[in-house]
Motif scaffolding. Structure first.
Motif, PDB file in Angstrom:
ATOM      1  N   TYR B   3       0.814  -1.212   0.000  1.00  0.00           N
ATOM      2  CA  TYR B   3       0.000   0.000   0.000  1.00  0.00           C
ATOM      3  C   TYR B   3       0.849   1.264   0.000  1.00  0.00           C
ATOM      4  O   TYR B   3       0.329   2.359  -0.057  1.00  0.00           O
ATOM      5  N   VAL B   4       2.148   1.100   0.107  1.00  0.00           N
ATOM      6  CA  VAL B   4       3.005   2.289   0.051  1.00  0.00           C
ATOM      7  C   VAL B   4       3.787   2.302  -1.254  1.00  0.00           C
ATOM      8  O   VAL B   4       4.857   2.885  -1.358  1.00  0.00           O
ATOM      9  N   TYR B   5       3.243   1.639  -2.225  1.00  0.00           N
ATOM     10  CA  TYR B   5       3.868   1.550  -3.534  1.00  0.00           C
ATOM     11  C   TYR B   5       4.161   2.918  -4.147  1.00  0.00           C
ATOM     12  O   TYR B   5       3.335   3.823  -4.138  1.00  0.00           O
ATOM     13  N   GLY B   6       5.324   3.058  -4.688  1.00  0.00           N
ATOM     14  CA  GLY B   6       5.664   4.222  -5.497  1.00  0.00           C
ATOM     15  C   GLY B   6       6.290   3.724  -6.783  1.00  0.00           C
ATOM     16  O   GLY B   6       6.907   2.651  -6.790  1.00  0.00           O
ATOM     17  N   PRO B   7       6.144   4.461  -7.889  1.00  0.00           N
ATOM     18  CA  PRO B   7       6.695   3.978  -9.159  1.00  0.00           C
ATOM     19  C   PRO B   7       8.228   3.876  -9.119  1.00  0.00           C
ATOM     20  O   PRO B   7       8.887   4.655  -8.432  1.00  0.00           O
ATOM     21  N   TRP B 327      11.810   9.616   1.703  1.00  0.00           N
ATOM     22  CA  TRP B 327      10.999   8.423   1.457  1.00  0.00           C
ATOM     23  C   TRP B 327       9.660   8.786   0.830  1.00  0.00           C
ATOM     24  O   TRP B 327       9.176   8.116  -0.071  1.00  0.00           O
ATOM     25  N   LYS B 328       9.089   9.859   1.287  1.00  0.00           N
ATOM     26  CA  LYS B 328       7.741  10.219   0.843  1.00  0.00           C
ATOM     27  C   LYS B 328       7.715  10.866  -0.530  1.00  0.00           C
ATOM     28  O   LYS B 328       6.708  10.820  -1.225  1.00  0.00           O
ATOM     29  N   ARG B 329       8.788  11.515  -0.891  1.00  0.00           N
ATOM     30  CA  ARG B 329       8.775  12.209  -2.172  1.00  0.00           C
ATOM     31  C   ARG B 329       9.663  11.541  -3.218  1.00  0.00           C
ATOM     32  O   ARG B 329       9.332  11.537  -4.391  1.00  0.00           O
ATOM     33  N   TYR B 330      10.797  10.985  -2.783  1.00  0.00           N
ATOM     34  CA  TYR B 330      11.784  10.511  -3.758  1.00  0.00           C
ATOM     35  C   TYR B 330      11.987   9.001  -3.745  1.00  0.00           C
ATOM     36  O   TYR B 330      12.834   8.493  -4.462  1.00  0.00           O
TER      37      TYR B 330
ATOM     38  N   LEU C 265      -0.801  -1.755 -11.061  1.00  0.00           N
ATOM     39  CA  LEU C 265       0.124  -0.690 -10.648  1.00  0.00           C
ATOM     40  C   LEU C 265      -0.186   0.605 -11.401  1.00  0.00           C
ATOM     41  O   LEU C 265      -0.147   1.698 -10.826  1.00  0.00           O
ATOM     42  N   GLU C 268      -3.263   2.070 -10.015  1.00  0.00           N
ATOM     43  CA  GLU C 268      -3.018   2.614  -8.675  1.00  0.00           C
ATOM     44  C   GLU C 268      -2.350   3.983  -8.783  1.00  0.00           C
ATOM     45  O   GLU C 268      -2.734   4.927  -8.081  1.00  0.00           O
ATOM     46  N   GLU C 269      -1.384   4.085  -9.662  1.00  0.00           N
ATOM     47  CA  GLU C 269      -0.712   5.383  -9.842  1.00  0.00           C
ATOM     48  C   GLU C 269      -1.650   6.360 -10.557  1.00  0.00           C
ATOM     49  O   GLU C 269      -1.612   7.573 -10.281  1.00  0.00           O
ATOM     50  N   ILE C 394       8.370  17.239  -8.751  1.00  0.00           N
ATOM     51  CA  ILE C 394       7.990  15.894  -8.297  1.00  0.00           C
ATOM     52  C   ILE C 394       6.887  15.984  -7.244  1.00  0.00           C
ATOM     53  O   ILE C 394       7.024  16.732  -6.282  1.00  0.00           O
ATOM     54  N   PRO C 395       5.830  15.238  -7.419  1.00  0.00           N
ATOM     55  CA  PRO C 395       4.779  15.232  -6.395  1.00  0.00           C
ATOM     56  C   PRO C 395       5.156  14.285  -5.254  1.00  0.00           C
ATOM     57  O   PRO C 395       6.024  13.429  -5.413  1.00  0.00           O
ATOM     58  N   MET C 396       4.516  14.443  -4.146  1.00  0.00           N
ATOM     59  CA  MET C 396       4.653  13.456  -3.082  1.00  0.00           C
ATOM     60  C   MET C 396       4.065  12.141  -3.603  1.00  0.00           C
ATOM     61  O   MET C 396       3.136  12.134  -4.407  1.00  0.00           O
ATOM     62  N   ILE C 397       4.590  11.022  -3.118  1.00  0.00           N
ATOM     63  CA  ILE C 397       4.023   9.719  -3.484  1.00  0.00           C
ATOM     64  C   ILE C 397       2.691   9.581  -2.739  1.00  0.00           C
ATOM     65  O   ILE C 397       2.664   9.616  -1.502  1.00  0.00           O
ATOM     66  N   SER C 399       0.573   7.333  -1.854  1.00  0.00           N
ATOM     67  CA  SER C 399       0.345   6.324  -0.810  1.00  0.00           C
ATOM     68  C   SER C 399       1.159   6.602   0.446  1.00  0.00           C
ATOM     69  O   SER C 399       0.988   5.925   1.453  1.00  0.00           O
ATOM     70  N   ARG C 400       2.035   7.581   0.372  1.00  0.00           N
ATOM     71  CA  ARG C 400       2.917   7.807   1.526  1.00  0.00           C
ATOM     72  C   ARG C 400       2.657   9.117   2.247  1.00  0.00           C
ATOM     73  O   ARG C 400       3.378   9.478   3.179  1.00  0.00           O
ATOM     74  N   ILE C 401       1.691   9.866   1.738  1.00  0.00           N
ATOM     75  CA  ILE C 401       1.438  11.168   2.365  1.00  0.00           C
ATOM     76  C   ILE C 401       0.809  10.979   3.746  1.00  0.00           C
ATOM     77  O   ILE C 401       0.026  10.075   3.952  1.00  0.00           O
TER      78      ILE C 401
END
Lengths: 401, 401, 401, 401
Positions: B3-7, B327-330, C265, C268-269, C394-397, C399-401
């Motif tokens: 659930y914390v997936y990022g591209p 972690w949250k942005r990059y 994926l 989700e994105e 770059i946006p925040m990810i 799922s991690r905000i």
């Protein structure tokens, strides 16, 4: 590396480590992660909640320790007891023997209640000891729920009844390594104070996690327990639980995701269905053993284990040769006889993520090995007996109806 | 679950657990196996021989224990010492602090030699203590080779020289968790009695194996060491080494095959080249830090760590915010500042299976995060400094020439 | 097998096959299955529905063919056209050249509209040809949305406008191999009749699936198309769609599950966010190229590709040497210049499951390679320019905000 | 995604796609790579050399095409023949039927020699046709070595003998999809001009590679073959073979590494041992069928297939119900009856990486299903018959002796 390669799948029927389901192998197929990021604590939170379900406890506190069953034993003992404490422990096979050895080396005063290997814990002796212990000097009852070496399951409900009968405050510490998540196990109902298992058993994961639950009474006991402990100290965990970061030291990322997947599969099947499946596979195995004209090492039906069957071979046959040959000729992995029953029994583990046709392949293999080593088995007899039972019993796969 | 997936890939630059190379992930992608079949002992034999090479010992005895670094610490101490024993231990950061805490809880009489965090172990104090200890009451010197919290490396050769100078028989116990297989480490040459590491550090595996080597003198010490130990008792291993079955309890099959693959990769690259690569990545990191106008937490060049760099941030910036934001942005995982340096440093782990372009991606990310949190970094400056060095230094990949 | 092993990750920046995300690798890590069981058709149904979303079509009919982009081309042509049919095709680079070669070998009468490599399709010429073709002898316009060899993107909306302007009924066949799922692509809105892509491009899967959508008009055209086709015949698929079993021949089970994971994926994105991410990475790359003092092979901004950037090198430098050296020294995989631009350009693919720090590592690597081959780049300059843009963008990810 | 999950392993006994061995799954568990780097051509070179061994050819030229068996068929035909060419083709089951359908749609003049389903190719008819064809107007004999729908194997040595007897120059094109690498197949000795298989059959890989070998005569035929072909054109491959880059379009990186691992396993076991194992498993299956009182669809022993057994069920039983129930209750995947034999036969595929105990599990499952659907099977009877044969026949696993 794979220098012992044989065509086709290995048929893994040792009572641990057991077959890992494909979805769990997939879940663990991953790189490491920072265990201090928000992701791992969030995952851990769900795991701690959900492992309680397989122990059937709501009041227990779970611990997932990067260790094996042996380490989980040590954790159970050192967190709740002090050197010199009197404890009762039952010697009924190799694993209860090893636990007792550990208890003695940790400095407890162990009152060993021994049974013949193949019998369950002698609860009458325990009852008389408790009756006599009006001073409550006995601090704990240590019992292996399922003795993996002999395929004997002890009756924990009775243990609890006896403790209650005598109003005895001794802690009840249970090795559930080859039972939890496969046999009927009820931590809260049976008043178990510490229960433990290992990831490579009925949870069907790789080795590497000792999983325990501690009752409120067990947690209370930690305050006075004087056994030296650091790596296994529950307090270090409790401190990090409060912080919400959960881990006093680095966990295995892969095992955490694996445990998540394993629990998901168990809940999808339904824990009660998992237990029924183990019973079904075990009964089929016992019917095959009977059809072969061989004897279960477990001497009475009340002790029959639904996770492992130890099978006695005739005196002129070396059971180790059966195990060797199964592996070398049939790519079948069976359990050796250990210690007192070395050479006398071989074992079929039927626990974890396993189905009927896998077991039947194993049983057919055992028949051929038995013939190989000179035992006059009627080929097909065990499979026939198992099938007759299974064909009447196997449910449809719910997701496929 | 994810659930914390990022591209894209996660950029993992915590100083452990570190990136696992693809061939190792592949090697571990497997079902369980019977660890009592002939296959696993044969594999284990090669592993025990080969781990000695990364410790640079021929006379040491290796132990691969299913635990973490914390457990390996406990194993090193309890097998060689008795409660009440006087030991010298150096407090220079969070991990040496935790080890000292363990030493105290295990009942040793710890003479703590403290340094400011950012400095190395005070060896002069040690020298004077050894000089004074003509009665040889000091039983062991406990030292962390590389303090992961501050990025400080201690000089073990000097430790040995001092011990030899005073002809002092104290055992030399070394935490090599974030050094072995990455920094220059010479067990035999430096007379280290117990050295230990964890699988999730420079070996680039998942967490789950504490790996130790014990010198003949350390093995001799086990005979008189009175510390209580069972799970961590080396004697249980030695017994099974003699039997040729190697494992007193169930190992992780996956980690064994993973370790085989990890060692194969290290030997293919060459241990000396692995060490040079770590030095190269570390120098590049330090040049970037300098270009950013920031300071290394390690106060002198002699202490600079080649596996982790702790970077001091200006007082008005919270280093934890850097880690969070990375972690949250990059999708960049950096190490937090711990305890005394919490909020004051963030850490870049540059150990394990890592190459220059991975590091440069990280450094570029750090620059953007620094700007995000208000530090007036000149974007590109750190990468430029690192590249200038690396472009002159990186060797051709031998297998591709 | 891995005899070209280098430490750390390979930095894969060819414009296909591209990096596969870990969750997709995991999803494909599985045994085969019976594709005639109810499970695979049920899975397929969701896939066919969902691939339409990435083509932005509701009226199109999707086909997932076990082939490559080259096969998908053949499928698009042979199902809709007859030998001898007049078609317009644009030659602007190696991949449009190869498609034209295929068109000619399949027996079509190809009117090739050529542009200089680095320019987009000459739509004015097309307009004049359509204007002249009052007899509607032109049966199809074949156009590559994104020419992977030169990093040039054609304007499909304009193509449609021109066709509409002349009320011309020619089919619009679009190679979207390096565009769909990365660039803005609107099958229905732009009246595309056949659009196609390959699994190993923006979908970030292994090679092996040609994915097409056919408009109702294209399906109608199949009835009169006389091109010989069997393996690529859509009718075989349509027959099995009706049966609900979907597959006229065996699909790759692994790729089906992989496609499911890849689409999950992407959704989700968010497809729009995926497109924005590609734009962001592309702009950053172009800013770096500018900072290095080099030129984009795409001659005008309107043609700049957001999935691949072809970079012109000065005449005295061989771009192939850049690619060779990147791989041999930095474990960086760049795209070669092909055919007319061989030796003159190298390419950075920035498509698929990729993030900013991965790209920045690549850019830093390119800088060092440029220096290696004698180009006077200012190290750090490209990364600095890219970072300056990215740090603002770059946006925040989520799922991690 | 796994909404049809059932506990334990799926028992995969369809005649393709078949079980993938763990080492092959591991080898494919990887990211994409640049197929234009030196690594992939080097790997490809070994693959092309080694696939020739499983065809038993030294003079043949191999092609590995990203397609399925259906595509491989098309490739074999269009590269060697021209529209209108007279060819002889044998109709003996569903797969020969589909190939004939393809031949007709590709425009050949197909002389269909039909046999009852369950019989082999009528070679006497072929002989008389060849005898009559003194003008050599017959350009090719197309024959399926092993008809997967009926479990019938044709005698290719006899086909060659007849061709030689009449000195007939017709090409011999062989579908070896369910034979090569499992049955005795000798391309050079039998003068086969094109032989082909698919990766998901005896090679035990995922679907996705059509693998062909062409004799020098077949290559010569390409020069005059007028069939339209682009994707399947061997010349595109030959051009890239000369360049040493091997691939005219993107291959699946994963399948290449998978093929390497699959071939390694086959060579480790020994191709002759692989063939013997298939014979052993097939005989065991046939003995079980006999014990059940059922009939093999293949009418004579000379035609019995060692890779798949089609089993006739009594008229009152629907074989499709057997297949459905096997999957829904026993997690057992069996092959359906197709076309003319739909409802009348079910199929057990016993090809690929499979061992005896896996098969015995399947046979036990079939017995239970048979009982489920009302067939009065004696449970255990088939397993007993199979075991009696196997226990006398199975060799020790060489690597474990």
């Amino acid at each position: 590396m794979d220098y012992v390669y044989g065509p086709g799948r290995n048929h893994l029927f040792v009572p641990g480590p057991v077959n890992i389901p494909e979805p769990v192998i997939r879940a663990m197929n991953r790189n490491n992660e920072d265990y201090r990021s928000p992701a791992i604590p969030a995952l851990t939170k769900t795991l701690l909640e959900d492992v309680k379900k397989i122990f059937k406890t709501t009041s227990g506190t779970p611990f997932i320790i990067p260790t094996t069953g042996t380490g989980a034993w040590e954790s159970a003992l050192t967190n709740t007891l002090s050197p010199g404490d009197c404890i009762i422990s039952f010697l009924i096979g190799q694993f209860s023997l090893l636990w007792i050895d550990q208890q003695q080396r940790l400095g407890f005063n162990v009152d060993v209640v021994e049974s013949e290997w193949g019998q369950g814990a002698n609860l009458e002796v325990m009852a008389s000891k408790l009756a006599a212990d009006t001073a409550h000097s006995i601090k704990a009852i240590c019992i292996v729920h399922n003795e993996t070496a002999t395929g004997v399951t002890n009756n924990l409900a009775t243990v609890r009844r006896i403790l209650d009968h005598y109003n005895h405050p001794a802690l009840l510490l249970v090795d559930g390594v080859s039972s939890i998540c496969a046999l009927d196990f009820r931590m809260d109902e049976w008043g178990v104070d510490v229960a433990l298992t290992g990831s490579q058993k009925a949870l069907s994961l790789p080795t590497g996690m000792g999983i325990l639950c501690a009752s409120p009474k067990a947690l209370e006991a930690t305050k006075t327990a004087k056994s030296v402990r650091v790596f296994f100290d529950w307090n270090d965990y409790l401190k990090f639980y409060k912080l919400g970061t959960y881990w006093p030291y680095t966990p295995s990322i892969q095992l955490l995701y694996g445990l998540r997947a394993a629990l998901d599969l168990i809940f999808e099947e339904g824990l009660e269905n998992v237990i029924k499946r183990h019973n079904r596979l075990a009964k089929a195995t016992r019917l095959a053993v009977e059809a072969w004209g061989l004897k279960n090492c477990a001497q009475k039906e009340e002790w029959y284990s639904d996770t492992v069957t130890a099978i006695l071979v005739p005196p002129h046959i070396d059971s180790a040769e059966i195990v060797r040959r199964a592996w070398k000729r049939y790519n079948l992995s069976l359990g050796l006889g250990l210690n007192k029953v070395a050479g006398k029994v071989f074992r079929i583990g039927h626990l974890g993520n396993l189905n009927e046709l896998q077991l039947l392949g194993c049983l057919a293999g055992v028949e051929m090995v038995l013939k190989d080593v000179g035992y006059p088995v009627k080929l097909g007899s065990g499979v026939a007996a198992a099938c007759a039972y299974l064909q009447n019993t196997i449910p449809m796969i719910p997701s496929r109806i």
